[in-house]
Design a protein around this motif. Structure first.
Motif, PDB file in Angstrom:
ATOM      1  N   UNK A   1      -3.559 -12.182   0.527  1.00  0.00           N
ATOM      2  CA  UNK A   1      -4.187 -11.504  -0.142  1.00  0.00           C
ATOM      3  C   UNK A   1      -4.319 -10.609  -1.226  1.00  0.00           C
ATOM      4  N   UNK A   2      -5.755 -10.409  -2.149  1.00  0.00           N
ATOM      5  CA  UNK A   2      -5.593 -10.445  -3.351  1.00  0.00           C
ATOM      6  C   UNK A   2      -6.204  -8.922  -3.380  1.00  0.00           C
ATOM      7  N   UNK A   3      -5.666  -8.149  -4.541  1.00  0.00           N
ATOM      8  CA  UNK A   3      -6.230  -6.626  -4.574  1.00  0.00           C
ATOM      9  C   UNK A   3      -7.915  -6.876  -5.493  1.00  0.00           C
ATOM     10  N   UNK A   4      -8.356  -5.298  -4.596  1.00  0.00           N
ATOM     11  CA  UNK A   4      -9.854  -5.423  -5.127  1.00  0.00           C
ATOM     12  C   UNK A   4     -10.253  -4.682  -6.619  1.00  0.00           C
ATOM     13  N   UNK A   5      -8.859  -3.938  -6.738  1.00  0.00           N
ATOM     14  CA  UNK A   5      -9.332  -2.889  -7.224  1.00  0.00           C
ATOM     15  C   UNK A   5      -8.874  -2.879  -9.457  1.00  0.00           C
TER      16      UNK A   5
ATOM     17  N   UNK B   1      -1.678 -10.806  -6.705  1.00  0.00           N
ATOM     18  CA  UNK B   1      -1.568 -11.647  -5.249  1.00  0.00           C
ATOM     19  C   UNK B   1      -0.476 -10.290  -4.451  1.00  0.00           C
ATOM     20  N   UNK B   2      -1.074  -9.932  -3.106  1.00  0.00           N
ATOM     21  CA  UNK B   2      -0.307  -8.546  -2.792  1.00  0.00           C
ATOM     22  C   UNK B   2      -0.096  -9.405  -1.929  1.00  0.00           C
TER      23      UNK B   2
ATOM     24  N   UNK C   1       3.350  -1.759  -0.922  1.00  0.00           N
ATOM     25  CA  UNK C   1       2.129  -1.807   0.649  1.00  0.00           C
ATOM     26  C   UNK C   1       3.993  -2.341   1.974  1.00  0.00           C
ATOM     27  N   UNK C   2       4.669  -3.439   0.588  1.00  0.00           N
ATOM     28  CA  UNK C   2       6.304  -3.047   2.062  1.00  0.00           C
ATOM     29  C   UNK C   2       5.846  -1.849   2.052  1.00  0.00           C
TER      30      UNK C   2
ATOM     31  N   UNK D   1      -6.234  -1.500   1.634  1.00  0.00           N
ATOM     32  CA  UNK D   1      -4.991  -2.448   1.047  1.00  0.00           C
ATOM     33  C   UNK D   1      -5.368  -3.642  -0.605  1.00  0.00           C
ATOM     34  N   UNK D   2      -4.929  -2.758  -1.244  1.00  0.00           N
ATOM     35  CA  UNK D   2      -5.226  -3.729  -2.590  1.00  0.00           C
ATOM     36  C   UNK D   2      -6.597  -2.720  -3.196  1.00  0.00           C
ATOM     37  N   UNK D   3      -7.124  -1.931  -2.229  1.00  0.00           N
ATOM     38  CA  UNK D   3      -8.141  -1.266  -3.037  1.00  0.00           C
ATOM     39  C   UNK D   3      -7.942  -0.005  -4.101  1.00  0.00           C
TER      40      UNK D   3
END
Length: 258
Positions: free
Chosen positions: A48-52, A59-60, A78-79, A100-102
């Protein structure tokens, strides 16, 4: 592709029974010595990678195929969110499926479910407010459903076979053994999971007094390389023995009348 190192994220079972996430360098044709993520029982599914703007490519977390598909989060934020949601929905699997990660938008879309709870959909707003969106089969009462668990039993040749066992509501060990049904999945390159059974069969049968075993017989995927390859050339042979051995295990453990 990881721009920082020039390497690729690769999922492989080249070095272990379960698939793991490695970094691979195409310039040297070499994998890193250690995996970025590995689970001792289940296959890794992805990264799962960040996108913002502030975390793109970071790496998230790592997806893996547990009893239910799950994410091992490495991002502290996120944890914390995952733990908070699990505390709010005790006994259920919480899956973050959007946001998540946006970054910045303050909205996270997630689902909850369990073997006894049909999936429900929610938005978490600004980490503080829960907004219910809807539920599948809202008329079903969780307390009337059967308990369900991941079990393992030994096939006649010693291979460890995973399975999912659903018991009649209210039944407990030591009660008179019920009738039972062995309910294999399709495939063979397929598998079941422990969460809500969307087909309805397992709980339909359990609520009518049957113990239901879903053997993840050899050839099933998601439980490692060895179990998967053990099914090669065994259609109707050892694959079938695994189901018969599951029935024998039910009797031996008191889950089924002989």
């Amino acid at each position: 592709y990881d721009e920082e190192t020039g390497k690729y994220f690769v999922i492989t079972d080249k070095f272990s029974d379960q698939s793991a996430v490695y970094l691979y360098d195409p310039r040297t044709d070499k994998f890193d010595d250690q995996p970025l993520f590995a689970h001792k029982d289940f296959n890794a599914l992805g990264v799962v990678l960040g996108r913002s703007k502030d975390n793109v490519g970071k790496i998230l977390g790592f997806r893996y195929e547990g009893a239910d598909p799950a994410v091992f989060w490495t991002d502290p934020d996120l944890v914390s969110i995952q733990k908070g949601l699990e505390a709010s929905f005790k006994g259920q699997t919480v899956t973050i499926i959007g946001g998540a990660g946006e970054g910045g938008n303050g909205k996270i879309l997630f689902t909850t479910e369990s073997p006894r709870h049909a999936p429900s959909y929610y938005l978490l707003l600004n980490k503080t407010k829960l907004l219910g969106i809807g539920s599948e089969r809202p008329w079903i009462k969780p307390e009337t459903m059967g308990e369900r668990s991941l079990v393992y039993y030994e096939a006649r040749d010693g291979l460890k076979i995973p399975g999912f066992l659903t018991l009649p509501p209210g039944w407990k060990k030591g009660d008179p053994a019920p009738a039972a049904i062995v309910l294999p999945p399709g495939g063979p390159w397929a598998r079941d999971s422990i969460g809500w059974d969307g087909s309805g069969w397992t709980q339909f049968l359990a609520t009518r007094g049957y113990a239901v075993l879903q053997p993840q017989y050899r050839g099933s995927d998601g439980f490692g390389h060895n179990l998967w390859l053990a099914g090669d050339g065994e259609w109707g042979q050892k694959m079938q023995d695994d189901k018969d051995d599951g029935a024998a295990w039910l009797v031996k453990e008191g889950y089924a009348a002989k």
